[in-house]
Design a protein around this motif. Structure first.
Motif, mmCIF file in Angstrom:
data_model
loop_
_atom_site.group_PDB
_atom_site.id
_atom_site.type_symbol
_atom_site.label_atom_id
_atom_site.label_comp_id
_atom_site.label_asym_id
_atom_site.label_seq_id
_atom_site.Cartn_x
_atom_site.Cartn_y
_atom_site.Cartn_z
ATOM 1 N N THR A 174 10.199 0.014 28.239
ATOM 2 C CA THR A 174 9.265 0.967 28.838
ATOM 3 C C THR A 174 9.845 1.788 29.985
ATOM 4 O O THR A 174 9.658 3.014 30.025
ATOM 5 N N PRO A 175 10.559 1.179 30.955
ATOM 6 C CA PRO A 175 11.107 2.015 32.045
ATOM 7 C C PRO A 175 12.014 3.130 31.560
ATOM 8 O O PRO A 175 11.957 4.258 32.073
ATOM 9 N N GLY A 176 12.857 2.853 30.566
ATOM 10 C CA GLY A 176 13.750 3.885 30.046
ATOM 11 C C GLY A 176 12.987 5.010 29.366
ATOM 12 O O GLY A 176 13.329 6.189 29.520
ATOM 13 N N ILE A 177 11.946 4.652 28.620
ATOM 14 C CA ILE A 177 11.136 5.664 27.947
ATOM 15 C C ILE A 177 10.414 6.535 28.968
ATOM 16 O O ILE A 177 10.336 7.764 28.834
ATOM 17 N N ASN A 178 9.888 5.893 30.009
ATOM 18 C CA ASN A 178 9.202 6.652 31.055
ATOM 19 C C ASN A 178 10.163 7.557 31.820
ATOM 20 O O ASN A 178 9.826 8.694 32.166
ATOM 21 N N LEU A 179 11.369 7.040 32.082
ATOM 22 C CA LEU A 179 12.370 7.865 32.765
ATOM 23 C C LEU A 179 12.705 9.096 31.936
ATOM 24 O O LEU A 179 12.888 10.192 32.483
ATOM 25 N N ARG A 180 12.758 8.940 30.625
ATOM 26 C CA ARG A 180 13.035 10.082 29.738
ATOM 27 C C ARG A 180 11.943 11.133 29.873
ATOM 28 O O ARG A 180 12.222 12.337 29.918
ATOM 29 N N TRP A 181 10.696 10.686 29.950
ATOM 30 C CA TRP A 181 9.587 11.616 30.106
ATOM 31 C C TRP A 181 9.671 12.319 31.459
ATOM 32 O O TRP A 181 9.444 13.539 31.555
ATOM 33 N N TYR A 182 10.010 11.575 32.509
ATOM 34 C CA TYR A 182 10.128 12.166 33.843
ATOM 35 C C TYR A 182 11.231 13.228 33.883
ATOM 36 O O TYR A 182 11.056 14.296 34.477
ATOM 37 N N LEU A 183 12.361 12.920 33.261
ATOM 38 C CA LEU A 183 13.473 13.883 33.231
ATOM 39 C C LEU A 183 13.057 15.171 32.521
ATOM 40 O O LEU A 183 13.406 16.274 32.949
ATOM 41 N N ASP A 184 12.301 15.014 31.449
ATOM 42 C CA ASP A 184 11.811 16.180 30.711
ATOM 43 C C ASP A 184 10.818 16.969 31.564
ATOM 44 O O ASP A 184 10.849 18.211 31.602
ATOM 45 N N ALA A 185 9.940 16.231 32.269
ATOM 46 C CA ALA A 185 8.891 16.889 33.057
ATOM 47 C C ALA A 185 9.462 17.723 34.205
ATOM 48 O O ALA A 185 8.883 18.747 34.588
ATOM 49 N N VAL A 186 10.614 17.304 34.754
ATOM 50 C CA VAL A 186 11.198 18.044 35.885
ATOM 51 C C VAL A 186 12.293 19.016 35.443
ATOM 52 O O VAL A 186 13.050 19.535 36.264
ATOM 53 N N GLY A 187 12.390 19.257 34.141
ATOM 54 C CA GLY A 187 13.318 20.251 33.631
ATOM 55 C C GLY A 187 14.756 19.803 33.496
ATOM 56 O O GLY A 187 15.678 20.618 33.559
ATOM 57 N N MET A 188 14.982 18.486 33.282
ATOM 58 C CA MET A 188 16.343 17.973 33.155
ATOM 59 C C MET A 188 16.654 17.520 31.726
ATOM 60 O O MET A 188 17.475 16.636 31.507
ATOM 61 N N LYS A 189 16.016 18.156 30.760
ATOM 62 C CA LYS A 189 16.201 17.750 29.368
ATOM 63 C C LYS A 189 17.616 18.033 28.870
ATOM 64 O O LYS A 189 18.084 17.386 27.933
ATOM 65 N N LYS A 190 18.310 18.971 29.479
ATOM 66 C CA LYS A 190 19.666 19.318 29.029
ATOM 67 C C LYS A 190 20.752 18.670 29.894
ATOM 68 O O LYS A 190 21.932 18.984 29.742
ATOM 69 N N SER A 191 20.351 17.761 30.759
ATOM 70 C CA SER A 191 21.319 17.130 31.650
ATOM 71 C C SER A 191 22.008 15.942 30.980
ATOM 72 O O SER A 191 21.546 15.419 29.964
ATOM 73 N N LYS A 192 23.137 15.510 31.586
ATOM 74 C CA LYS A 192 23.836 14.337 31.086
ATOM 75 C C LYS A 192 22.979 13.080 31.249
ATOM 76 O O LYS A 192 23.052 12.158 30.444
#
Length: 269
Positions: A174-192
């Protein structure tokens, strides 16, 4: 009277004494879980608004999901740590035959922890219904109802708690999945970080929701002589719940795998 029947009668008597001595555990633990969820939700609103510059700019529904995921992340960390301790480090579910069949073992602390988790699933299910379908579709409703039923049965009867904790270990992802959502929400979907997170989700999902469930099925097979001595409802719950949850895990794992391959292929291009 065989050994399993003897221990079943012994545990039934023990459970009656337990219910008399600790009648407060079911309600108190569930209320504790619900109350904690509410506190974390409010703290997330407060802290996120101060510490994360993107949070105030998000649409209202995304802010709700942000705070909801804060709750699930905390629950996942809490339940993963205690599941590992109770299932593997403590002697509650050890292979000591003198302690009786593993399916009939429980303690006040193990029952309380299950109650806290039931409180979390109740809170999350209420939010899913309230904001439906923004926080999840019917597959999440079905997953929560089945998980909550299995945990509540283990908490109230003291039966099959080992399998309840095995299933709860799947919250490791769950933490990893949530972190993925957070990264997407703040515009970091294309980051490493987003790519590394995807690989981490794949690996943790493989271990916690695929390989671990294979161990659970093996354990069910080896201890079937104990399982068939359970009350009828418990018998079907212990056999069906892991199979259904395992099927959902495989379905989601296929989506995760496809997403990771697509992301890695895009990065390589």
């Amino acid at each position: 009277m065989n050994m399993v029947t003897y221990y079943q009668n012994w545990v039934s008597q023990l459970l009656e004494e337990y219910q008399f001595e600790y009648p407060w555990i079911p309600c108190t633990s569930i209320l504790c879980g619900i109350f904690t969820c509410r506190i974390v939700y409010n703290l997330s609103q407060l802290i996120s608004g101060i510490c994360f510059k993107h949070y105030p700019t998000l649409p209202k529904m995304k802010q709700v999901e942000w705070d909801n995921r804060a709750i699930s992340t905390l629950h996942a960390i809490f339940i993963t740590a205690l599941s590992i301790y109770l299932a593997f480090w403590s002697d509650l579910f050890s292979d000591d035959l003198q302690r009786g069949p593993v399916l009939y073992r429980s303690s006040a602390s193990s029952s309380f922890v299950l109650g806290v988790s039931v409180g979390y699933f109740l809170s999350d299910l209420a939010m899913i219904f309230w904001f439906y379908p923004a926080l999840g579709g019917m597959e999440y409703v079905f997953h929560h109802l089945l998980s909550m039923g299995a945990l509540a049965y283990g908490m109230l009867t003291g039966l099959g708690q080992f399998y309840a904790y095995m299933v709860l270990l799947s919250e490791t992802t769950t933490p990893g999945i949530n972190l993925r959502w957070y990264l997407d929400a703040v515009g970091m979907k294309k980051s490493k970080a987003y790519v590394f997170n995807g690989v981490a989700i794949f690996l943790t999902w493989l271990v916690a929701r695929i390989l671990l469930f294979m161990y659970v099925f093996y354990h069910l097979y080896v201890h079937y002589d104990q399982i068939k001595q359970l009350p009828l409802f418990g018998y079907y719950l212990v056999l069906i719940a892991p199979c259904v949850l395992g099927g959902l895990n495989l379905m989601w794992f296929s989506k995760i795998t496809k997403g990771m391959i697509k992301t890695l292929a895009t990065k390589m291009d």
